[in-house]
Design an enzyme around this catalytic site. Structure first.
Site, PDB file in Angstrom:
ATOM      1  NE  ARG A 168      37.303  67.201   1.149  1.00  0.00           N
ATOM      2  CZ  ARG A 168      37.206  66.080   1.831  1.00  0.00           C
ATOM      3  NH1 ARG A 168      38.299  65.483   2.277  1.00  0.00           N
ATOM      4  NH2 ARG A 168      36.026  65.556   2.064  1.00  0.00           N
ATOM      5  CG  HIS A 252      32.338  65.412   5.033  1.00  0.00           C
ATOM      6  ND1 HIS A 252      31.832  64.198   4.636  1.00  0.00           N
ATOM      7  CD2 HIS A 252      33.656  65.191   5.221  1.00  0.00           C
ATOM      8  CE1 HIS A 252      32.806  63.306   4.578  1.00  0.00           C
ATOM      9  NE2 HIS A 252      33.925  63.878   4.948  1.00  0.00           N
TER      10      HIS A 252
END
Ligand SMILES: Cc1cc2nc3c(=O)[nH]c(=O)nc-3n(C[C@H](O)[C@H](O)[C@H](O)COP(=O)(O)O)c2cc1C
Length: 361
Positions: A168, A252
Protein backbone atom coordinates in the site's frame (compact mmCIF):
# COMPACT_ATOMS: atom_id res chain seq x y z
CA UNK A 1 -20.29 20.25 0.08
CA UNK A 2 -22.86 22.93 0.78
CA UNK A 3 -25.99 20.86 0.20
CA UNK A 4 -27.18 17.59 1.74
CA UNK A 5 -25.67 14.48 0.14
CA UNK A 6 -28.04 12.96 -2.41
CA UNK A 7 -25.95 10.02 -3.59
CA UNK A 8 -23.30 7.80 -2.00
CA UNK A 9 -20.31 9.58 -3.58
CA UNK A 10 -21.49 12.89 -2.05
CA UNK A 11 -20.42 11.57 1.38
CA UNK A 12 -16.78 10.94 0.47
CA UNK A 13 -15.48 14.55 0.73
CA UNK A 14 -16.62 14.69 4.38
CA UNK A 15 -14.10 12.01 5.30
CA UNK A 16 -11.28 13.96 3.67
CA UNK A 17 -12.06 17.13 5.60
CA UNK A 18 -12.62 15.42 8.95
CA UNK A 19 -9.48 13.27 9.32
CA UNK A 20 -5.73 13.74 8.94
CA UNK A 21 -4.06 13.16 5.56
CA UNK A 22 -2.60 9.88 6.81
CA UNK A 23 -6.02 8.55 7.81
CA UNK A 24 -7.63 9.82 4.61
CA UNK A 25 -5.13 7.84 2.54
CA UNK A 26 -5.51 4.83 4.80
CA UNK A 27 -9.20 4.61 3.92
CA UNK A 28 -9.06 5.84 0.34
CA UNK A 29 -6.09 4.01 -0.99
CA UNK A 30 -5.26 0.73 -2.71
CA UNK A 31 -2.16 -1.27 -3.58
CA UNK A 32 0.61 -0.23 -6.00
CA UNK A 33 -0.80 1.83 -8.91
CA UNK A 34 -4.39 1.39 -7.71
CA UNK A 35 -5.48 -0.19 -11.03
CA UNK A 36 -7.89 -2.52 -9.26
CA UNK A 37 -9.15 0.18 -6.91
CA UNK A 38 -10.17 2.23 -9.96
CA UNK A 39 -11.48 -0.77 -11.89
CA UNK A 40 -14.00 -1.86 -9.24
CA UNK A 41 -16.58 0.94 -9.62
CA UNK A 42 -15.78 1.62 -13.31
CA UNK A 43 -16.45 -1.95 -14.42
CA UNK A 44 -20.18 -1.54 -13.74
CA UNK A 45 -20.35 0.60 -16.88
CA UNK A 46 -19.74 -2.51 -18.97
CA UNK A 47 -22.99 -4.03 -17.74
CA UNK A 48 -25.97 -2.28 -19.27
CA UNK A 49 -29.53 -2.85 -18.14
CA UNK A 50 -32.29 -4.18 -20.40
CA UNK A 51 -35.51 -3.11 -18.66
CA UNK A 52 -38.90 -4.76 -19.16
CA UNK A 53 -41.90 -2.44 -19.39
CA UNK A 54 -45.61 -2.69 -18.58
CA UNK A 55 -45.22 -4.78 -15.44
CA UNK A 56 -46.90 -3.72 -12.23
CA UNK A 57 -44.04 -2.43 -10.08
CA UNK A 58 -46.13 -0.18 -7.82
CA UNK A 59 -45.24 -2.43 -4.86
CA UNK A 60 -41.74 -3.80 -4.53
CA UNK A 61 -40.23 -6.15 -1.99
CA UNK A 62 -36.50 -5.51 -1.59
CA UNK A 63 -36.04 -7.91 1.32
CA UNK A 64 -33.86 -11.00 1.28
CA UNK A 65 -31.84 -13.22 3.59
CA UNK A 66 -28.24 -14.27 3.96
CA UNK A 67 -27.50 -17.54 5.73
CA UNK A 68 -31.11 -17.51 6.91
CA UNK A 69 -30.86 -14.00 8.42
CA UNK A 70 -33.30 -11.39 7.14
CA UNK A 71 -32.19 -8.13 5.52
CA UNK A 72 -34.52 -5.35 4.39
CA UNK A 73 -32.51 -5.03 1.16
CA UNK A 74 -29.56 -6.98 -0.24
CA UNK A 75 -26.73 -4.73 0.97
CA UNK A 76 -24.50 -5.29 4.00
CA UNK A 77 -21.35 -3.67 5.35
CA UNK A 78 -17.96 -5.34 4.77
CA UNK A 79 -15.27 -5.45 7.45
CA UNK A 80 -13.04 -2.38 7.59
CA UNK A 81 -10.60 -1.81 10.41
CA UNK A 82 -10.33 1.03 12.91
CA UNK A 83 -13.54 3.04 12.83
CA UNK A 84 -12.28 4.97 15.85
CA UNK A 85 -10.08 6.96 13.46
CA UNK A 86 -13.27 8.43 12.03
CA UNK A 87 -15.74 8.69 14.90
CA UNK A 88 -15.39 8.53 18.67
CA UNK A 89 -18.06 5.81 18.91
CA UNK A 90 -16.27 3.78 16.24
CA UNK A 91 -17.92 0.51 15.23
CA UNK A 92 -20.76 1.05 17.71
CA UNK A 93 -21.96 4.03 15.64
CA UNK A 94 -21.53 2.05 12.42
CA UNK A 95 -23.45 -0.93 13.78
CA UNK A 96 -26.33 1.24 15.02
CA UNK A 97 -26.63 2.86 11.59
CA UNK A 98 -26.61 -0.58 9.95
CA UNK A 99 -29.22 -1.83 12.39
CA UNK A 100 -31.55 1.14 11.82
CA UNK A 101 -31.28 0.58 8.06
CA UNK A 102 -32.24 -3.10 8.33
CA UNK A 103 -28.87 -4.13 6.92
CA UNK A 104 -26.14 -6.54 8.11
CA UNK A 105 -22.59 -5.88 9.29
CA UNK A 106 -19.39 -7.86 9.22
CA UNK A 107 -17.46 -6.58 12.24
CA UNK A 108 -13.72 -6.43 11.58
CA UNK A 109 -11.49 -8.43 13.90
CA UNK A 110 -9.44 -5.23 13.92
CA UNK A 111 -12.27 -3.09 15.24
CA UNK A 112 -11.54 -0.70 18.10
CA UNK A 113 -14.75 -1.44 20.00
CA UNK A 114 -15.27 -4.83 21.58
CA UNK A 115 -17.46 -7.30 19.72
CA UNK A 116 -19.65 -7.59 22.83
CA UNK A 117 -20.28 -3.83 23.00
CA UNK A 118 -21.11 -3.78 19.29
CA UNK A 119 -23.55 -6.70 19.67
CA UNK A 120 -25.23 -4.99 22.64
CA UNK A 121 -25.82 -1.80 20.63
CA UNK A 122 -27.95 -3.22 17.77
CA UNK A 123 -31.56 -4.42 17.45
CA UNK A 124 -31.66 -8.12 18.38
CA UNK A 125 -32.64 -9.16 14.85
CA UNK A 126 -29.74 -7.34 13.12
CA UNK A 127 -27.43 -9.90 11.52
CA UNK A 128 -23.89 -9.38 12.81
CA UNK A 129 -21.13 -11.49 11.30
CA UNK A 130 -17.61 -11.61 12.66
CA UNK A 131 -14.55 -11.16 10.47
CA UNK A 132 -11.45 -13.24 11.09
CA UNK A 133 -7.90 -13.10 9.95
CA UNK A 134 -6.51 -16.48 10.93
CA UNK A 135 -3.56 -15.04 12.83
CA UNK A 136 -0.44 -17.12 13.24
CA UNK A 137 -1.21 -17.44 16.96
CA UNK A 138 -4.29 -19.69 16.66
CA UNK A 139 -5.12 -19.34 20.37
CA UNK A 140 -6.03 -15.71 19.71
CA UNK A 141 -8.25 -16.74 16.82
CA UNK A 142 -10.01 -19.37 18.89
CA UNK A 143 -10.55 -16.96 21.79
CA UNK A 144 -12.12 -14.42 19.43
CA UNK A 145 -14.40 -17.11 17.94
CA UNK A 146 -15.64 -18.18 21.38
CA UNK A 147 -16.46 -14.57 22.20
CA UNK A 148 -18.25 -14.08 18.86
CA UNK A 149 -20.29 -17.25 19.43
CA UNK A 150 -21.26 -16.15 22.95
CA UNK A 151 -22.26 -12.69 21.75
CA UNK A 152 -24.61 -14.09 19.07
CA UNK A 153 -22.68 -13.44 15.85
CA UNK A 154 -24.24 -15.46 13.01
CA UNK A 155 -21.22 -16.40 10.91
CA UNK A 156 -17.46 -16.09 10.52
CA UNK A 157 -16.16 -14.21 7.48
CA UNK A 158 -12.57 -15.28 6.91
CA UNK A 159 -10.16 -13.16 4.90
CA UNK A 160 -8.22 -15.46 2.59
CA UNK A 161 -6.59 -12.97 0.21
CA UNK A 162 -4.06 -11.62 2.67
CA UNK A 163 -1.19 -14.11 3.19
CA UNK A 164 0.81 -10.90 3.53
CA UNK A 165 -0.21 -7.28 3.55
CA UNK A 166 -0.48 -5.76 0.04
CA UNK A 167 1.96 -3.06 -1.02
CA UNK A 168 0.00 0.00 0.00
CA UNK A 169 2.08 2.77 -1.44
CA UNK A 170 -0.06 5.50 0.09
CA UNK A 171 0.36 4.17 3.63
CA UNK A 172 4.10 3.85 3.18
CA UNK A 173 4.32 7.44 1.93
CA UNK A 174 2.25 8.65 4.87
CA UNK A 175 3.97 6.36 7.30
CA UNK A 176 2.89 8.01 10.54
CA UNK A 177 1.39 6.54 13.64
CA UNK A 178 -2.16 7.52 12.80
CA UNK A 179 -3.49 7.47 16.37
CA UNK A 180 -1.48 6.11 19.29
CA UNK A 181 -4.58 5.66 21.46
CA UNK A 182 -6.17 3.07 19.16
CA UNK A 183 -6.58 -0.47 20.55
CA UNK A 184 -7.54 -3.88 19.07
CA UNK A 185 -9.75 -5.59 21.67
CA UNK A 186 -10.34 -8.70 19.53
CA UNK A 187 -6.65 -9.49 19.21
CA UNK A 188 -5.82 -9.69 22.92
CA UNK A 189 -6.53 -12.76 25.00
CA UNK A 190 -8.91 -12.38 27.97
CA UNK A 191 -7.04 -10.77 30.87
CA UNK A 192 -3.90 -10.20 28.78
CA UNK A 193 -2.07 -6.86 28.77
CA UNK A 194 -0.01 -6.21 25.67
CA UNK A 195 1.70 -3.16 24.30
CA UNK A 196 0.39 -1.42 21.25
CA UNK A 197 3.54 -2.44 19.35
CA UNK A 198 2.94 -6.11 20.18
CA UNK A 199 -0.71 -5.84 19.05
CA UNK A 200 0.41 -4.29 15.77
CA UNK A 201 3.01 -7.00 15.26
CA UNK A 202 0.32 -9.68 15.80
CA UNK A 203 -2.01 -7.99 13.31
CA UNK A 204 0.68 -7.67 10.62
CA UNK A 205 2.31 -11.11 10.95
CA UNK A 206 2.25 -13.25 7.74
CA UNK A 207 -0.43 -15.90 8.20
CA UNK A 208 0.82 -19.14 6.54
CA UNK A 209 -2.81 -20.02 5.84
CA UNK A 210 -3.89 -23.03 3.71
CA UNK A 211 -7.12 -24.88 2.89
CA UNK A 212 -6.36 -27.19 5.85
CA UNK A 213 -6.92 -24.23 8.17
CA UNK A 214 -10.44 -23.87 6.80
CA UNK A 215 -11.10 -27.48 7.82
CA UNK A 216 -9.59 -26.72 11.25
CA UNK A 217 -11.89 -23.73 11.57
CA UNK A 218 -14.92 -25.82 10.68
CA UNK A 219 -13.92 -28.40 13.31
CA UNK A 220 -13.68 -25.88 16.14
CA UNK A 221 -16.94 -23.99 15.49
CA UNK A 222 -20.44 -24.69 14.31
CA UNK A 223 -20.87 -21.15 12.95
CA UNK A 224 -21.18 -20.99 9.15
CA UNK A 225 -17.93 -19.99 7.45
CA UNK A 226 -17.83 -17.44 4.62
CA UNK A 227 -14.59 -17.14 2.62
CA UNK A 228 -13.76 -13.56 1.66
CA UNK A 229 -11.43 -12.83 -1.23
CA UNK A 230 -12.21 -15.50 -3.85
CA UNK A 231 -11.69 -14.37 -7.46
CA UNK A 232 -11.51 -17.63 -9.45
CA UNK A 233 -13.83 -20.52 -10.26
CA UNK A 234 -11.09 -22.92 -9.11
CA UNK A 235 -10.99 -21.46 -5.59
CA UNK A 236 -14.79 -21.30 -5.54
CA UNK A 237 -14.93 -25.07 -6.14
CA UNK A 238 -12.34 -25.57 -3.37
CA UNK A 239 -14.52 -23.49 -1.07
CA UNK A 240 -17.46 -25.81 -1.74
CA UNK A 241 -15.25 -28.88 -1.15
CA UNK A 242 -14.04 -27.45 2.16
CA UNK A 243 -17.54 -26.82 3.46
CA UNK A 244 -17.87 -23.05 3.13
CA UNK A 245 -21.41 -21.75 3.61
CA UNK A 246 -20.70 -18.62 1.60
CA UNK A 247 -18.21 -16.96 -0.73
CA UNK A 248 -17.58 -13.23 -0.68
CA UNK A 249 -16.16 -12.36 -4.10
CA UNK A 250 -13.75 -9.60 -3.17
CA UNK A 251 -10.40 -8.07 -4.09
CA UNK A 252 -10.15 -6.36 -0.70
CA UNK A 253 -11.23 -3.06 -2.27
CA UNK A 254 -8.05 -3.02 -4.40
CA UNK A 255 -5.80 -3.10 -1.32
CA UNK A 256 -4.10 -6.48 -1.78
CA UNK A 257 -2.85 -7.65 -5.23
CA UNK A 258 -3.04 -4.78 -7.69
CA UNK A 259 -3.99 -5.81 -11.23
CA UNK A 260 -6.66 -8.37 -10.33
CA UNK A 261 -10.02 -7.93 -12.09
CA UNK A 262 -12.90 -5.87 -10.82
CA UNK A 263 -15.11 -8.16 -8.76
CA UNK A 264 -18.17 -7.73 -10.99
CA UNK A 265 -16.11 -9.10 -13.92
CA UNK A 266 -15.49 -12.47 -12.20
CA UNK A 267 -18.83 -12.84 -10.42
CA UNK A 268 -20.72 -14.83 -13.09
CA UNK A 269 -18.05 -17.53 -13.44
CA UNK A 270 -17.91 -18.00 -9.68
CA UNK A 271 -21.69 -18.28 -9.47
CA UNK A 272 -21.48 -20.88 -12.26
CA UNK A 273 -18.74 -22.82 -10.47
CA UNK A 274 -20.80 -23.31 -7.30
CA UNK A 275 -24.14 -23.99 -9.02
CA UNK A 276 -25.85 -27.02 -7.48
CA UNK A 277 -24.28 -26.45 -4.04
CA UNK A 278 -25.90 -24.55 -1.18
CA UNK A 279 -23.09 -22.01 -1.07
CA UNK A 280 -24.30 -18.41 -1.17
CA UNK A 281 -22.28 -15.97 -3.27
CA UNK A 282 -21.86 -12.34 -2.26
CA UNK A 283 -19.73 -9.56 -3.74
CA UNK A 284 -17.99 -6.39 -2.58
CA UNK A 285 -15.86 -3.74 -4.28
CA UNK A 286 -16.98 -0.54 -5.94
CA UNK A 287 -20.69 -0.72 -5.13
CA UNK A 288 -21.80 2.93 -5.19
CA UNK A 289 -25.26 2.93 -6.83
CA UNK A 290 -28.55 1.09 -6.56
CA UNK A 291 -28.06 0.00 -10.17
CA UNK A 292 -24.70 -1.57 -9.19
CA UNK A 293 -26.56 -3.66 -6.61
CA UNK A 294 -29.14 -4.72 -9.18
CA UNK A 295 -26.46 -5.65 -11.73
CA UNK A 296 -24.61 -7.80 -9.19
CA UNK A 297 -27.83 -9.58 -8.23
CA UNK A 298 -28.71 -10.13 -11.90
CA UNK A 299 -25.30 -11.74 -12.38
CA UNK A 300 -25.98 -14.11 -9.50
CA UNK A 301 -24.93 -12.48 -6.21
CA UNK A 302 -27.29 -13.12 -3.31
CA UNK A 303 -26.26 -9.85 -1.66
CA UNK A 304 -23.52 -7.26 -1.89
CA UNK A 305 -21.43 -5.42 0.67
CA UNK A 306 -19.93 -1.93 0.90
CA UNK A 307 -16.63 -0.99 2.52
CA UNK A 308 -15.58 2.64 2.12
CA UNK A 309 -19.06 4.16 1.67
CA UNK A 310 -19.97 3.15 5.23
CA UNK A 311 -16.86 4.97 6.46
CA UNK A 312 -17.88 8.07 4.49
CA UNK A 313 -21.28 7.98 6.17
CA UNK A 314 -19.63 7.53 9.56
CA UNK A 315 -17.47 10.60 8.93
CA UNK A 316 -20.49 12.62 7.76
CA UNK A 317 -22.72 12.05 10.77
CA UNK A 318 -21.85 8.94 12.80
CA UNK A 319 -24.71 6.48 13.21
CA UNK A 320 -27.10 8.70 11.22
CA UNK A 321 -24.63 9.07 8.36
CA UNK A 322 -24.20 5.31 8.01
CA UNK A 323 -27.98 4.91 8.03
CA UNK A 324 -28.28 7.63 5.38
CA UNK A 325 -25.75 5.99 3.03
CA UNK A 326 -27.55 2.66 3.31
CA UNK A 327 -30.94 4.37 2.99
CA UNK A 328 -29.88 6.04 -0.28
CA UNK A 329 -28.66 2.70 -1.66
CA UNK A 330 -31.95 1.10 -0.67
CA UNK A 331 -34.03 3.83 -2.35
CA UNK A 332 -31.89 3.72 -5.48
CA UNK A 333 -32.09 -0.06 -5.59
CA UNK A 334 -35.85 -0.03 -5.19
CA UNK A 335 -36.13 2.55 -7.99
CA UNK A 336 -33.81 0.51 -10.24
CA UNK A 337 -36.06 -2.51 -9.63
CA UNK A 338 -39.13 -0.49 -10.64
CA UNK A 339 -37.48 0.87 -13.78
CA UNK A 340 -36.31 -2.64 -14.76
CA UNK A 341 -39.81 -4.10 -14.27
CA UNK A 342 -38.97 -6.12 -11.13
CA UNK A 343 -41.17 -6.29 -8.06
CA UNK A 344 -39.17 -8.84 -6.07
CA UNK A 345 -35.62 -10.12 -6.04
CA UNK A 346 -36.63 -13.28 -7.89
CA UNK A 347 -37.45 -11.07 -10.91
CA UNK A 348 -33.80 -9.93 -11.07
CA UNK A 349 -32.37 -12.37 -13.61
CA UNK A 350 -29.36 -12.46 -15.98
CA UNK A 351 -31.48 -11.48 -18.97
CA UNK A 352 -31.64 -7.93 -17.56
CA UNK A 353 -27.95 -7.51 -18.43
CA UNK A 354 -26.19 -6.71 -21.71
CA UNK A 355 -22.41 -7.01 -21.35
CA UNK A 356 -20.38 -4.52 -23.38
CA UNK A 357 -16.88 -5.46 -24.50
CA UNK A 358 -14.20 -3.11 -23.14
CA UNK A 359 -13.29 -2.15 -26.72
CA UNK A 360 -16.75 -0.65 -27.35
CA UNK A 361 -16.68 1.68 -24.35
C1 LIG B 1 -9.75 1.04 5.49
C2 LIG B 1 -10.10 -0.35 5.08
C3 LIG B 1 -9.83 -1.39 5.93
C4 LIG B 1 -10.14 -2.68 5.56
N1 LIG B 1 -9.89 -3.69 6.43
C5 LIG B 1 -10.17 -4.96 6.05
C6 LIG B 1 -9.91 -6.05 6.91
O1 LIG B 1 -9.41 -5.89 8.03
N2 LIG B 1 -10.18 -7.32 6.46
C7 LIG B 1 -10.72 -7.53 5.23
O2 LIG B 1 -10.97 -8.67 4.85
N3 LIG B 1 -11.01 -6.51 4.40
C8 LIG B 1 -10.74 -5.25 4.77
N4 LIG B 1 -11.01 -4.23 3.92
C9 LIG B 1 -11.68 -4.52 2.62
C10 LIG B 1 -13.20 -4.44 2.75
O3 LIG B 1 -13.69 -5.48 3.56
C11 LIG B 1 -13.89 -4.56 1.40
O4 LIG B 1 -13.48 -5.74 0.76
C12 LIG B 1 -13.66 -3.38 0.46
O5 LIG B 1 -13.54 -2.17 1.18
C13 LIG B 1 -14.83 -3.30 -0.52
O6 LIG B 1 -14.62 -2.32 -1.47
P1 LIG B 1 -15.29 -0.85 -1.38
O7 LIG B 1 -14.52 -0.11 -0.34
O8 LIG B 1 -15.05 -0.32 -2.76
O9 LIG B 1 -16.74 -1.00 -1.07
C14 LIG B 1 -10.72 -2.93 4.29
C15 LIG B 1 -11.01 -1.87 3.44
C16 LIG B 1 -10.71 -0.58 3.82
C17 LIG B 1 -11.06 0.54 2.88
Amino acid sequence: MASEPVCVEDFEPYLKTRVSDAIWHYYRGGADDEQTLRANPLAYQRYRLLPRCLRDVSKRDTSTSILGQRLSFPVGVSPTACHAFVHRDGEIATAKGVSNAGSAMVLSMFSNKSLEDVAASVHPDTPLLFHLNILRDRSRVEAAIRRAEAAGYKALVVTIDQPMLGNRTYIRRNNKDMDPTITFPQVVLPGEEITREKARAIVNEPQALTWKDILWLRRITSLPVVLKGILTAEDAREAVRHGAAGILVSNHGGRQLDGVPATIDVLAEIVDAVRGSNVEVYLDGGIRKGTDVLKALALGARAVFIGRPAIWGLAYDGEKGVEQVLGILKEEFSLAMALCGCSSLSDITPDLIATMPYSKM
